[in-house]
Design an enzyme around this catalytic site. Structure first.
Site, PDB file in Angstrom:
ATOM      1  N   LYS A   1       2.323   5.574  -0.569  1.00 40.02           N
ATOM      2  CA  LYS A   1       1.145   4.615  -0.083  1.00 40.02           C
ATOM      3  C   LYS A   1       0.250   5.523   0.571  1.00 40.02           C
ATOM      4  O   LYS A   1       0.326   6.033   1.637  1.00 40.02           O
ATOM      5  CB  LYS A   1       1.697   3.745   1.037  1.00 40.02           C
ATOM      6  CG  LYS A   1       0.715   2.929   1.736  1.00 40.02           C
ATOM      7  CD  LYS A   1       1.803   2.114   3.006  1.00 40.02           C
ATOM      8  CE  LYS A   1       0.803   1.341   3.917  1.00 40.02           C
ATOM      9  NZ  LYS A   1       1.758   0.664   4.730  1.00 40.02           N
TER      10      LYS A   1
ATOM     11  N   GLU B   1       6.112  -7.919   0.341  1.00 41.93           N
ATOM     12  CA  GLU B   1       6.192  -6.866   1.715  1.00 41.93           C
ATOM     13  C   GLU B   1       5.925  -7.674   2.871  1.00 41.93           C
ATOM     14  O   GLU B   1       5.040  -8.444   3.087  1.00 41.93           O
ATOM     15  CB  GLU B   1       5.306  -5.691   1.742  1.00 41.93           C
ATOM     16  CG  GLU B   1       5.302  -4.997   3.100  1.00 41.93           C
ATOM     17  CD  GLU B   1       4.249  -3.988   3.095  1.00 41.93           C
ATOM     18  OE1 GLU B   1       3.991  -3.710   4.085  1.00 41.93           O
ATOM     19  OE2 GLU B   1       3.948  -3.489   1.954  1.00 41.93           O
TER      20      GLU B   1
END
Length: 214
Positions: free
Chosen positions: A132, A44
């Site tokens: 998340k 990411e």
């Protein structure tokens, strides 16, 4: 393979997301090598990094076996820009139903940030692939256990924030499906060799660490 299938395979093998905040295109290959070779498959690049879309394109081309995408994705337009750059992963610090829905429409993996049951159920209803838990410093393994008791069985819940090799086992014992790892793995100015050593420490801790469920 589709982004979703790559994600699920990575979650089975090594469910650790490398958060490369501050990465530059010039170091994308070296840092990527240092992380992918030890076993990371989830990469990411937060959009508040220098030229993040260029770094994402470089990483995607170099590591077709990995799921590469963006973090700190806050708008539908940003989802489209990441997709255009070849990104397949959309990570956000917050729950935004429109961002999640656009990622789902484009066939991308979406991991929005949540903290409460209301946010978690809303994100899943909007089409999130996983959740998340952020910032994990505000939560605890007990929070993970409580959330998983009410969320649909099999929901991937991944704490992000303050995760280190020495504290993963407690979160895993509570049911955490994986983790996002930021400055403990990479931060601007850190050499590729130092990043590789950190990556190996995380892989070793995850692979050999014991949990209550093992």
């Amino acid at each position: 393979m589709t982004p979703i299938s790559i994600f699920h395979a990575a979650m089975q093998q090594l469910p650790l997301v490398a958060i490369l905040r501050g990465l530059t295109p010039a170091e994308a290959h070296a840092v990527g090598d240092a992380i992918v070779e030890p076993g990371f498959r989830l990469l990411e690049v937060p959009l508040n990094s220098p030229q993040p879309l260029e770094s994402i394109a470089l990483l995607r081309a170099r590591f077709p076996q990995a799921l590469v995408g963006a973090g700190t994705v806050l708008s539908v337009q940003q989802v489209r820009e990441v997709h255009a750059a070849g990104g397949q992963l959309i990570v956000s610090p917050n729950f935004n139903a429109e961002v999640i829905a656009e990622a789902a429409r484009l066939g991308l993996v979406s991991l929005p940030g949540v903290m409460t049951p209301t946010e978690a159920f809303g994100a899943l209803a909007a089409g999130a692939t996983g959740l998340k838990l952020f910032p994990a410093e505000l939560a605890s393994p007990a929070v993970v256990k409580a959330l998983l008791a009410v969320l649909p069985k099999g929901t991937p819940l991944m704490p992000v924030g303050g995760i280190a090799p020495h504290n993963m086992a407690e979160w895993r014992a509570a049911g955490a499906a994986g983790f996002g790892i930021g400055s403990a793995l990479y931060k601007p100015g850190k050499s590729a060799q130092a990043v590789r050593e950190a990556a190996m420490a995380f892989v070793g801790a995850y692979t050999h660490g014991s949990t209550a469920g093992d």
